[in-house]
Design an enzyme around this catalytic site. Structure first.
Site, PDB file in Angstrom:
ATOM      1  N   ASP A 229      15.131  42.325 -24.812  1.00  0.00           N
ATOM      2  CA  ASP A 229      15.964  41.125 -24.806  1.00  0.00           C
ATOM      3  C   ASP A 229      16.793  40.968 -26.088  1.00  0.00           C
ATOM      4  O   ASP A 229      16.426  41.476 -27.143  1.00  0.00           O
ATOM      5  CB  ASP A 229      15.077  39.879 -24.689  1.00  0.00           C
ATOM      6  CG  ASP A 229      14.490  39.692 -23.301  1.00  0.00           C
ATOM      7  OD1 ASP A 229      14.482  40.665 -22.524  1.00  0.00           O
ATOM      8  OD2 ASP A 229      14.033  38.571 -23.020  1.00  0.00           O
TER       9      ASP A 229
ATOM     10  N   HIS B  20      21.106  37.410 -19.923  1.00  0.00           N
ATOM     11  CA  HIS B  20      20.180  36.628 -20.758  1.00  0.00           C
ATOM     12  C   HIS B  20      20.909  35.462 -21.434  1.00  0.00           C
ATOM     13  O   HIS B  20      20.524  35.045 -22.514  1.00  0.00           O
ATOM     14  CB  HIS B  20      19.521  37.554 -21.776  1.00  0.00           C
ATOM     15  CG  HIS B  20      18.323  36.985 -22.482  1.00  0.00           C
ATOM     16  ND1 HIS B  20      17.379  36.203 -21.866  1.00  0.00           N
ATOM     17  CD2 HIS B  20      17.905  37.107 -23.783  1.00  0.00           C
ATOM     18  CE1 HIS B  20      16.447  35.860 -22.747  1.00  0.00           C
ATOM     19  NE2 HIS B  20      16.744  36.383 -23.911  1.00  0.00           N
TER      20      HIS B  20
ATOM     21  N   HIS C 150      22.094  32.481 -25.868  1.00  0.00           N
ATOM     22  CA  HIS C 150      20.657  32.232 -25.968  1.00  0.00           C
ATOM     23  C   HIS C 150      20.329  30.749 -26.113  1.00  0.00           C
ATOM     24  O   HIS C 150      19.423  30.348 -26.846  1.00  0.00           O
ATOM     25  CB  HIS C 150      20.035  33.037 -27.117  1.00  0.00           C
ATOM     26  CG  HIS C 150      18.614  33.442 -26.838  1.00  0.00           C
ATOM     27  ND1 HIS C 150      17.543  32.611 -27.066  1.00  0.00           N
ATOM     28  CD2 HIS C 150      18.095  34.581 -26.330  1.00  0.00           C
ATOM     29  CE1 HIS C 150      16.425  33.235 -26.723  1.00  0.00           C
ATOM     30  NE2 HIS C 150      16.732  34.430 -26.261  1.00  0.00           N
TER      31      HIS C 150
ATOM     32  N   HIS D  97      11.879  42.970 -27.604  1.00  0.00           N
ATOM     33  CA  HIS D  97      13.172  42.524 -28.135  1.00  0.00           C
ATOM     34  C   HIS D  97      13.824  43.635 -28.950  1.00  0.00           C
ATOM     35  O   HIS D  97      13.221  44.135 -29.905  1.00  0.00           O
ATOM     36  CB  HIS D  97      12.987  41.280 -29.003  1.00  0.00           C
ATOM     37  CG  HIS D  97      12.515  40.092 -28.220  1.00  0.00           C
ATOM     38  ND1 HIS D  97      11.210  39.960 -27.830  1.00  0.00           N
ATOM     39  CD2 HIS D  97      13.187  39.028 -27.718  1.00  0.00           C
ATOM     40  CE1 HIS D  97      11.089  38.834 -27.120  1.00  0.00           C
ATOM     41  NE2 HIS D  97      12.270  38.250 -27.034  1.00  0.00           N
TER      42      HIS D  97
HETATM   43 ZN   LIG Z   1      15.702  36.064 -25.628  1.00  0.00          ZN
END
Ligand SMILES: [Zn+2]
Length: 202
Positions: free
Chosen positions: A27, A78, A82, A171
């Site tokens: 991510d 995503h 964010h 991540h």
């Molecule tokens: Zn994230």
């Protein structure tokens, strides 16, 4: 189709204890140099993963997005920057996710974006809106808090909690993610040595 909800988010893909697989998801990128190092590693190990892209990162690093797609990885939306989408109206969520899709398709026009991953795992209207935009919501079985980050040995220990078919949240963006890349470099041969394979949702 019934309206999708929390029961429909994906946490496992084809779980089979007799032939265990893991799904690696990354991510908050693209985020060079960590994403590039990670892509080199995944190519060397012949592992396909899911990259959950943030729109403003896509605009900043289009070359890395092209590499992700060229290497055969799967894309997820995503959000654009964010934000916590659970705070937003359906129209605002739709605007955010559409802007992110547009940013991705400006770089890789033909690449499918079949999945949505919610920032912070907070949903609100996002599961329904994502479905309306053609995306299924990808949650996770295992998170290891690599955003802290706690050290490579500790990450590898926590990654031992993956279950057959489990989607693993990792991540490549949001900060220095060199520990994550180093942990994945150790995880892949370890799991393979125990009879695991790697897969992606399609
Ligand atoms: Zn994230």
């Amino acid at each position: 189709m019934d309206t999708p909800g929390l029961a429909d988010v994906i946490r496992y893909v084809d779980p089979d204890p007799a032939a265990p697989t893991a799904v690696l998801t990354f991510d908050d990128g693209p985020n060079p140099p960590d994403t590039v190092t990670l892509l080199d590693l995944l190519a060397r190990e012949q592992v396909t993963a899911v990259f959950c892209l943030v729109g403003q990162q896509v605009e900043a690093h289009p070359d890395v997005v092209r590499r992700i797609v060229a290497d055969g990885h799967v894309l997820a939306n995503h959000s654009f920057r964010h934000d916590n989408l659970s705070q937003l109206t359906p129209d605002a969520v739709r605007a955010d996710l559409t802007r992110t899709l547009d940013a991705i398709h400006a770089v890789v026009p033909d690449a499918p974006v079949p999945f949505f991953r919610a920032p912070f795992g907070h949903y609100g209207h996002a599961i329904v809106v994502a479905a309306e935009l053609g995306m299924r919501t990808l949650d996770w079985q295992l998170a290891v808090e690599d955003w802290v980050p706690p050290g490579v040995d500790e990450l590898v220990r926590r990654l031992g909690g993956v279950e057959p078919g489990g989607v693993v949240l990792l991540h490549d963006g949001g900060g220095d993610r060199s520990q994550t890349v180093a942990a994945v470099a150790r995880l892949i041969p370890r799991l393979r040595g125990e009879g695991w394979a790697f897969t992606v949702p399609r």
